[in-house]
Write a protein that holds these residues in place. Structure first.
Motif: not given
Length: 284
Positions: A110-122, A239-255
């Protein structure tokens, strides 16, 4: 209505400019070729010359490889000069923020969620949102921050996931995947543009209002690829595992988009399968 759109040459910016012009707006489209938004003097002059009723602040920098890159990205993403650059006639600023401004959370954000940015861009996007809210309040300008979740559609950058997946469907290329589960809330670019326009026109929207723009549905990368296979009728190798992933990757990310529905009357109109089909048909 006269609008200035920063970041008009970007993915969402191009779609917004097209929508505004089709709706009869007079649009000044500001791209990197027109003005360096990291230069406050040049940027201020460009916005003042545009003399807009509404500014859509969509420009976003992502470079971070060098100190100079990082400084320019901070300057573009925070745009501390923007509010002072506005002419007296300007009634609103709509900023396209990012869901990466939030901390990861297994619950719908929600909009009340704490700001704790993931990565430099965030981090730079969060700083820019806070600066805009504070400066606009002092100036008496109505500002809105739309924190978009994972935007996709025709014309996206070719290195983003959806273009990569659809290109693999065409060419037989292999899609590199991170080793861990990554889920995102995928929202159609046209729906994001519609939220921007609604926020600009909503004169009763509270000053400094933050709104989450997403679908309320999260999809794992593997599920997106399976949907793309059904839509395109073609197999997509991974090719699973062939990408290093990104700063903001997470198992849960929904609005949780309930507030946008209540304050703007906005709701997503295109689900992921239809959006992928439209993107595929557009050849993008």
């Amino acid at each position: 209505m006269r609008a200035a759109v920063t970041g008009a040459g970007g993915f969402v910016g191009r779609h917004l400019v097209a929508r505004l012009r089709s709706d009869g707006w007079d649009v000044v489209a500001l791209t990197r070729a027109d003005v360096d938004l990291a230069d406050p003097v040049a940027a201020t002059a460009a916005v003042r010359a545009a003399d807009p009723d509404v500014v859509f602040s969509l420009a976003a920098g992502r470079a971070k490889a060098t100190p100079a890159d990082r400084a320019a990205t901070v300057a573009v993403n925070t745009s501390p000069w923007l509010v002072d650059a506005l002419p007296d006639r300007c009634r609103a600023v709509v900023r396209l923020g990012s869901s990466t401004e939030y901390a990861a959370d297994p619950r719908p954000l929600t909009e009340e969620a704490p700001l704790h940015p993931r990565g430099f861009f965030g981090a730079t996007k969060a700083a820019g949102s806070l600066l805009l809210q504070a400066a606009a309040a002092e100036r008496g300008v109505r500002a809105a921050v739309l924190r978009a979740f994972q935007v996709y559609g025709p014309g996206d950058h070719p290195t983003r996931l959806v273009p990569v997946v659809l290109d693999a469907a065409r060419t037989g290329a292999v899609v590199a995947l991170p080793g861990s589960v990554s889920r995102r809330d995928w929202v159609w670019v046209g729906d994001v543009v519609d939220a921007c326009v609604r926020a600009a026109l909503a004169a009763d929207l509270p000053a400094g209002q933050v709104l989450n723009i997403g679908t309320g549905v999260q999809t794992a990368t593997e599920e997106l690829i399976a949907t793309a296979e059904r839509v395109t009728g073609r197999p997509i190798a991974t090719a699973p595992g062939a990408h290093p992933g990104r700063d903001w990757d997470t198992a849960d990310w929904v609005s949780d988009p309930a507030l946008a529905a209540r304050l703007l009357g906005w709701a997503p109109t295109v689900d992921l399968a239809e959006g992928l089909a439209r993107t595929w048909a557009a050849g993008a």
